[in-house]
Design an enzyme around this catalytic site. Structure first.
Site, mmCIF file in Angstrom:
data_model
loop_
_atom_site.group_PDB
_atom_site.id
_atom_site.type_symbol
_atom_site.label_atom_id
_atom_site.label_comp_id
_atom_site.label_asym_id
_atom_site.label_seq_id
_atom_site.Cartn_x
_atom_site.Cartn_y
_atom_site.Cartn_z
ATOM 1 N N GLY A 103 0.830 -1.208 0.000
ATOM 2 C CA GLY A 103 0.000 0.000 0.000
ATOM 3 C C GLY A 103 0.859 1.250 0.000
ATOM 4 C CB ILE A 132 -2.686 -7.663 10.130
ATOM 5 C CG1 ILE A 132 -2.198 -8.255 8.807
ATOM 6 C CG2 ILE A 132 -3.570 -6.461 9.936
ATOM 7 C CD1 ILE A 132 -3.275 -8.991 8.045
ATOM 8 C CB ALA A 174 -4.168 -6.413 5.445
ATOM 9 C CE1 TYR A 187 -4.487 -14.017 -2.251
ATOM 10 C CE2 TYR A 187 -6.021 -15.157 -3.692
ATOM 11 C CZ TYR A 187 -5.648 -14.030 -2.995
ATOM 12 O OH TYR A 187 -6.452 -12.910 -3.030
ATOM 13 C CG ASN A 223 -9.711 -11.507 -12.295
ATOM 14 O OD1 ASN A 223 -10.314 -12.548 -12.030
ATOM 15 N ND2 ASN A 223 -8.424 -11.479 -12.560
ATOM 16 N NE ARG A 265 -8.193 -14.889 -14.477
ATOM 17 C CZ ARG A 265 -7.826 -16.043 -15.031
ATOM 18 N NH1 ARG A 265 -8.629 -16.672 -15.863
ATOM 19 N NH2 ARG A 265 -6.652 -16.578 -14.737
HETATM 20 C C1 UD2 Z 1 -6.868 -12.892 -9.640
HETATM 21 C C2 UD2 Z 1 -6.508 -12.022 -8.475
HETATM 22 C C3 UD2 Z 1 -5.910 -12.845 -7.379
HETATM 23 C C4 UD2 Z 1 -6.811 -14.020 -7.037
HETATM 24 C C5 UD2 Z 1 -7.172 -14.774 -8.303
HETATM 25 C C6 UD2 Z 1 -8.215 -15.830 -8.031
HETATM 26 C C7 UD2 Z 1 -5.980 -9.878 -9.490
HETATM 27 C C8 UD2 Z 1 -4.905 -8.887 -9.813
HETATM 28 N N1 UD2 Z 1 -5.577 -11.005 -8.897
HETATM 29 O O1 UD2 Z 1 -5.700 -13.484 -10.193
HETATM 30 O O2 UD2 Z 1 -5.698 -12.039 -6.237
HETATM 31 O O3 UD2 Z 1 -7.941 -13.549 -6.366
HETATM 32 O O4 UD2 Z 1 -7.732 -13.919 -9.271
HETATM 33 O O5 UD2 Z 1 -8.366 -16.655 -9.127
HETATM 34 O O6 UD2 Z 1 -7.158 -9.636 -9.694
HETATM 35 N N2 UD2 Z 1 -1.758 -12.230 -17.454
HETATM 36 C C9 UD2 Z 1 -1.095 -12.049 -18.657
HETATM 37 N N3 UD2 Z 1 -0.160 -11.058 -18.734
HETATM 38 C C10 UD2 Z 1 0.148 -10.243 -17.687
HETATM 39 C C11 UD2 Z 1 -0.527 -10.443 -16.467
HETATM 40 C C12 UD2 Z 1 -1.475 -11.441 -16.390
HETATM 41 O O7 UD2 Z 1 -1.322 -12.770 -19.637
HETATM 42 O O8 UD2 Z 1 1.005 -9.370 -17.846
HETATM 43 C C13 UD2 Z 1 -2.785 -13.272 -17.394
HETATM 44 C C14 UD2 Z 1 -2.638 -14.228 -16.225
HETATM 45 O O9 UD2 Z 1 -1.793 -15.308 -16.539
HETATM 46 C C15 UD2 Z 1 -4.093 -14.665 -16.039
HETATM 47 C C16 UD2 Z 1 -4.902 -13.406 -16.401
HETATM 48 O O10 UD2 Z 1 -4.031 -12.609 -17.195
HETATM 49 O O11 UD2 Z 1 -4.433 -15.703 -16.909
HETATM 50 C C17 UD2 Z 1 -5.333 -12.597 -15.209
HETATM 51 O O12 UD2 Z 1 -4.181 -12.399 -14.397
HETATM 52 P P1 UD2 Z 1 -4.196 -11.472 -13.085
HETATM 53 O O13 UD2 Z 1 -2.856 -11.582 -12.469
HETATM 54 O O14 UD2 Z 1 -4.701 -10.120 -13.406
HETATM 55 O O15 UD2 Z 1 -5.313 -12.121 -12.175
HETATM 56 P P2 UD2 Z 1 -5.565 -13.657 -11.745
HETATM 57 O O16 UD2 Z 1 -6.871 -14.052 -12.363
HETATM 58 O O17 UD2 Z 1 -4.381 -14.510 -11.971
#
Ligand code: UD2
Length: 312
Positions: free
Chosen positions: A36, A52, A72, A139, A168, A207
């Protein structure tokens, strides 16, 4: 009403704090500023700079509050896969500690940031709260176990607990700098800087994106609702929509002014470990509880992300 927001200097937390202040609530933030930022804590909130994971800091933070909003966390699936014990300390052990401190202090309401990650690799058109879960990463295991602990605190200590399964979340203040940053923050930065976008996998994964301002309104309503029953209420926080990374790029590129003809350069890399192919939530429960909740359209939300980035 006095509310403690853990992680209130973070991406989602700072928006929740803003909304609570708009509603005239008194807000205390506990944040160790590990991800943060001090400047993201809105004026008018009290900032306690502490972790925390520190039991005495948790006890002091819950003193005199009516509700806890616990956001957090080390919010990275990838990081948890790389460092299970370190992320566990924050994502589960500290959650138990904060809930324990809250019940000891007589706090009635505890709103907890759970995650769509709890549904794991189960293939389903849309995940409902009563559908099976299958947490497969540290996680997700920690988030789901956190829910289970809250069920215990509700039954044993009369806590009115809410576990919100965030899908997301995106929007302004989501920082693009870390390799674990959300895909929208990373893609928007890449497009604005004219850099190639890295797509993990084939880009056809989908997503359920939801705008952070809408999430803040939903979280705030949970915190503000008069305590009802001593039980755990589980709710998806999503739009029930499905967007592939390729569709995301197609919507985002014009918003950054990047694509007036030329397609953005995309580099493909192997899919990430623990990555979920399709993630979409059933929002029926959320809609029944909050029929006229705000629903910012994806193109509008993306424009706000770009505006925020361009503003510096
Ligand atoms: C999201 C949440 C995470 C958790 C998860 C549960 C976010 C940022 N994270 O993870 O905290 O709750 O959902 O399932 O919302 N990607 C790319 N290129 C990049 C970055 C990401 O291709 O530069 C892909 C990644 O491999 C995935 C998708 O985009 O397939 C979404 O990635 P993310 O990191 O935004 O979120 P996610 O769904 O992994």
């Amino acid at each position: 009403m006095h509310v403690l927001v853990s992680g209130g200097a973070g991406f989602i937390g700072s928006h929740v704090v803003e909304r609570l202040l708009e509603h005239g609530r008194r807000v205390r933030v506990i944040d160790d500023l590990s991800s943060g930022r001090r400047e993201h804590v809105p004026d008018g909130a009290e900032l306690v700079e502490a972790s925390i994971t520190d039991p005495s800091a948790c006890r002091a933070a819950v003193d005199g509050v009516d509700a806890v909003v616990h956001l957090a966390a080390i919010a990275s699936v990838t990081r948890s896969v790389e460092a299970p014990s370190a992320t566990h300390e924050v994502n589960l052990a500290a959650t138990i500690r904060l809930a324990e401190a809250a019940t000891t202090a007589g706090v009635a309401r505890f709103v907890y940031a759970s995650s769509a990650a709890v549904y794991g690799l189960i293939e389903r058109d849309a995940h409902g709260e009563h559908d099976p879960v299958a947490p497969v990463t540290p996680y997700a295991i920690d988030k789901y176990t956190g829910e289970t602990y809250l069920r215990f605190f509700a039954a044993e200590h009369g806590l009115d607990a809410r576990a919100l399964r965030f899908f997301n979340v995106y929007g302004p203040r989501q920082l693009p700098s870390s390799p674990y940053a959300g895909v929208i923050a990373r893609f928007a930065t890449g497009l604005l800087q004219g850099e190639p976008l890295t797509v993990y996998g084939d880009g056809e994964q989908t997503r359920d994106f939801i705008y952070v301002g809408d999430v803040a309104t939903i979280v705030t309503r949970h915190a503000e609702e008069p305590p009802t029953s001593a039980a755990l209420r589980v709710m998806n926080v999503c739009n029930g929509s499905r967007t592939s990374l390729h569709d995301l790029i197609a919507t985002l590129a014009p918003a950054t002014g990047a694509a007036t003809g030329a397609a953005p350069e995309i580099r493909h890399e192997p899919a990430r470990s623990g990555d979920i192919r399709h993630s979409r939530g059933d929002d029926a429960e959320l809609t029944a509880w909050f029929p006229d909740r705000p629903r910012t359209a994806l193109d509008e939300g993306l424009r706000r992300v770009v505006d925020w980035m361009q503003a510096g």
